[in-house]
Design a protein around this motif. Structure first.
Motif, PDB file in Angstrom:
ATOM      1  N   ASP A  40       0.661  -1.069   7.989  1.00 27.57           N
ATOM      2  CA  ASP A  40       0.951   0.063   7.248  1.00 27.57           C
ATOM      3  C   ASP A  40       0.935  -0.817   5.826  1.00 27.57           C
ATOM      4  O   ASP A  40       0.321   0.044   4.897  1.00 27.57           O
ATOM      5  N   ARG A  41       1.487  -1.772   5.284  1.00 29.77           N
ATOM      6  CA  ARG A  41       1.266  -2.587   4.138  1.00 29.77           C
ATOM      7  C   ARG A  41      -0.158  -2.924   3.940  1.00 29.77           C
ATOM      8  O   ARG A  41      -0.549  -2.803   2.670  1.00 29.77           O
ATOM      9  N   ILE A  42      -0.839  -3.503   4.859  1.00 29.73           N
ATOM     10  CA  ILE A  42      -2.192  -3.719   4.622  1.00 29.73           C
ATOM     11  C   ILE A  42      -3.037  -2.512   4.202  1.00 29.73           C
ATOM     12  O   ILE A  42      -3.764  -2.487   3.426  1.00 29.73           O
ATOM     13  N   GLN A  43      -2.690  -1.361   4.788  1.00 33.61           N
ATOM     14  CA  GLN A  43      -3.348  -0.350   4.612  1.00 33.61           C
ATOM     15  C   GLN A  43      -3.212   0.290   3.125  1.00 33.61           C
ATOM     16  O   GLN A  43      -3.952   0.795   2.546  1.00 33.61           O
ATOM     17  N   LYS A  44      -1.987   0.168   2.681  1.00 32.70           N
ATOM     18  CA  LYS A  44      -1.427   0.486   1.557  1.00 32.70           C
ATOM     19  C   LYS A  44      -2.073  -0.386   0.234  1.00 32.70           C
ATOM     20  O   LYS A  44      -2.844   0.165  -0.638  1.00 32.70           O
ATOM     21  N   ILE A  45      -2.402  -1.414   0.572  1.00 31.07           N
ATOM     22  CA  ILE A  45      -2.798  -2.535  -0.389  1.00 31.07           C
ATOM     23  C   ILE A  45      -4.611  -2.230  -0.496  1.00 31.07           C
ATOM     24  O   ILE A  45      -5.147  -2.149  -1.540  1.00 31.07           O
ATOM     25  N   VAL A  46      -5.241  -1.846   0.778  1.00 34.88           N
ATOM     26  CA  VAL A  46      -6.388  -1.707   0.870  1.00 34.88           C
ATOM     27  C   VAL A  46      -6.995  -0.262  -0.002  1.00 34.88           C
ATOM     28  O   VAL A  46      -7.890  -0.208  -0.456  1.00 34.88           O
ATOM     29  N   ASP A  47      -5.958   0.811   0.276  1.00 34.54           N
ATOM     30  CA  ASP A  47      -6.117   2.142  -0.016  1.00 34.54           C
ATOM     31  C   ASP A  47      -6.008   2.066  -1.522  1.00 34.54           C
ATOM     32  O   ASP A  47      -6.766   2.732  -2.447  1.00 34.54           O
ATOM     33  N   SER A  48      -5.452   1.114  -2.164  1.00 39.38           N
ATOM     34  CA  SER A  48      -5.113   1.192  -3.630  1.00 39.38           C
ATOM     35  C   SER A  48      -6.252   0.429  -4.353  1.00 39.38           C
ATOM     36  O   SER A  48      -6.593   0.726  -5.241  1.00 39.38           O
ATOM     37  N   ASP A  49      -7.000  -0.204  -3.428  1.00 43.12           N
ATOM     38  CA  ASP A  49      -8.119  -0.907  -4.080  1.00 43.12           C
ATOM     39  C   ASP A  49      -7.882  -1.836  -5.439  1.00 43.12           C
ATOM     40  O   ASP A  49      -8.424  -1.840  -6.502  1.00 43.12           O
ATOM     41  N   ASP A  50      -6.521  -2.315  -5.420  1.00 41.01           N
ATOM     42  CA  ASP A  50      -6.106  -3.088  -6.666  1.00 41.01           C
ATOM     43  C   ASP A  50      -5.827  -4.612  -6.312  1.00 41.01           C
ATOM     44  O   ASP A  50      -4.782  -4.727  -5.240  1.00 41.01           O
ATOM     45  N   PRO A  51      -6.697  -5.267  -6.831  1.00 47.24           N
ATOM     46  CA  PRO A  51      -6.202  -6.805  -6.576  1.00 47.24           C
ATOM     47  C   PRO A  51      -4.793  -7.266  -6.872  1.00 47.24           C
ATOM     48  O   PRO A  51      -4.470  -8.320  -6.535  1.00 47.24           O
ATOM     49  N   VAL A  52      -4.152  -6.677  -7.925  1.00 44.71           N
ATOM     50  CA  VAL A  52      -2.963  -7.035  -8.201  1.00 44.71           C
ATOM     51  C   VAL A  52      -2.031  -7.063  -7.063  1.00 44.71           C
ATOM     52  O   VAL A  52      -1.229  -7.968  -6.973  1.00 44.71           O
ATOM     53  N   LEU A  53      -1.919  -5.977  -6.377  1.00 45.04           N
ATOM     54  CA  LEU A  53      -1.079  -5.898  -5.156  1.00 45.04           C
ATOM     55  C   LEU A  53      -1.449  -7.048  -4.077  1.00 45.04           C
ATOM     56  O   LEU A  53      -0.306  -7.364  -3.517  1.00 45.04           O
ATOM     57  N   LEU A  54      -2.485  -7.127  -4.051  1.00 42.53           N
ATOM     58  CA  LEU A  54      -3.118  -8.259  -3.124  1.00 42.53           C
ATOM     59  C   LEU A  54      -2.517  -9.823  -3.581  1.00 42.53           C
ATOM     60  O   LEU A  54      -1.913 -10.588  -2.850  1.00 42.53           O
ATOM     61  N   ALA A  55      -2.654  -9.893  -4.943  1.00 42.76           N
ATOM     62  CA  ALA A  55      -2.114 -10.887  -5.383  1.00 42.76           C
ATOM     63  C   ALA A  55      -0.557 -11.174  -5.369  1.00 42.76           C
ATOM     64  O   ALA A  55      -0.014 -12.247  -5.237  1.00 42.76           O
ATOM     65  N   ASN A  56       0.165 -10.057  -5.589  1.00 46.44           N
ATOM     66  CA  ASN A  56       1.778  -9.820  -5.200  1.00 46.44           C
ATOM     67  C   ASN A  56       2.087 -10.647  -3.930  1.00 46.44           C
ATOM     68  O   ASN A  56       2.842 -11.180  -3.710  1.00 46.44           O
ATOM     69  N   LEU A  57       1.155 -10.023  -2.683  1.00 47.55           N
ATOM     70  CA  LEU A  57       1.529 -10.592  -1.500  1.00 47.55           C
ATOM     71  C   LEU A  57       1.198 -11.899  -1.487  1.00 47.55           C
ATOM     72  O   LEU A  57       2.085 -12.620  -0.792  1.00 47.55           O
ATOM     73  N   VAL A  58       0.269 -12.398  -2.112  1.00 52.15           N
ATOM     74  CA  VAL A  58       0.039 -13.932  -1.851  1.00 52.15           C
ATOM     75  C   VAL A  58       1.253 -14.636  -2.582  1.00 52.15           C
ATOM     76  O   VAL A  58       1.444 -15.726  -1.900  1.00 52.15           O
ATOM     77  N   LYS A  59       1.866 -14.212  -3.674  1.00 56.68           N
ATOM     78  CA  LYS A  59       2.964 -14.819  -4.146  1.00 56.68           C
ATOM     79  C   LYS A  59       3.938 -14.867  -3.099  1.00 56.68           C
ATOM     80  O   LYS A  59       4.557 -16.350  -3.091  1.00 56.68           O
ATOM     81  N   GLU A  60       4.177 -13.933  -2.288  1.00 57.84           N
ATOM     82  CA  GLU A  60       5.187 -14.176  -1.219  1.00 57.84           C
ATOM     83  C   GLU A  60       5.006 -15.231  -0.191  1.00 57.84           C
ATOM     84  O   GLU A  60       5.737 -15.739   0.477  1.00 57.84           O
ATOM     85  N   PHE A  61       3.893 -15.991  -0.020  1.00 54.91           N
ATOM     86  CA  PHE A  61       3.462 -16.783   0.973  1.00 54.91           C
ATOM     87  C   PHE A  61       3.461 -18.030   0.567  1.00 54.91           C
ATOM     88  O   PHE A  61       3.519 -19.118   0.938  1.00 54.91           O
ATOM     89  N   HIS A  62       3.603 -18.305  -0.938  1.00 52.76           N
ATOM     90  CA  HIS A  62       3.892 -19.436  -1.587  1.00 52.76           C
ATOM     91  C   HIS A  62       5.012 -20.015  -2.118  1.00 52.76           C
ATOM     92  O   HIS A  62       6.067 -19.282  -2.363  1.00 52.76           O
TER      93      HIS A  62
END
Length: 83
Positions: free
Chosen positions: A61-83
């Protein structure tokens, strides 16, 4: 791993131990690519990002939300959680 030498076994084991780190790095690179991509390339980047997120076991559901938004910022925020 009976058919591999001890060295090969160690290389294989290290690869799988560090797989999540490399997937997170790949996701960070895709976030950067998405900022610059347009059209078909952007769609291809999102497709690869979905595969990387699934590999990192991000909830669907989180993947779908990020993809549906088409916003790279949300993806970048997700990346921060893994670092």
């Amino acid at each position: 791993m009976p058919d591999f030498t001890p060295y090969q076994q160690r290389v294989i084991r290290n690869y799988y131990n560090n797989l999540s780190d490399s997937s997170a790095q790949k996701l960070a690179e895709l976030a950067t690519d998405l900022y610059l991509a347009e059209g078909k390339k952007r769609a291809a980047c999102w497709k690869r990002a979905v595969a990387a997120m699934e590999h990192l076991k991000v909830p669907k559901d989180r993947i779908q939300k990020i993809v549906d938004s088409d916003d790279p910022v949300l993806l970048a925020n997700l990346v921060k959680e893994f670092h």
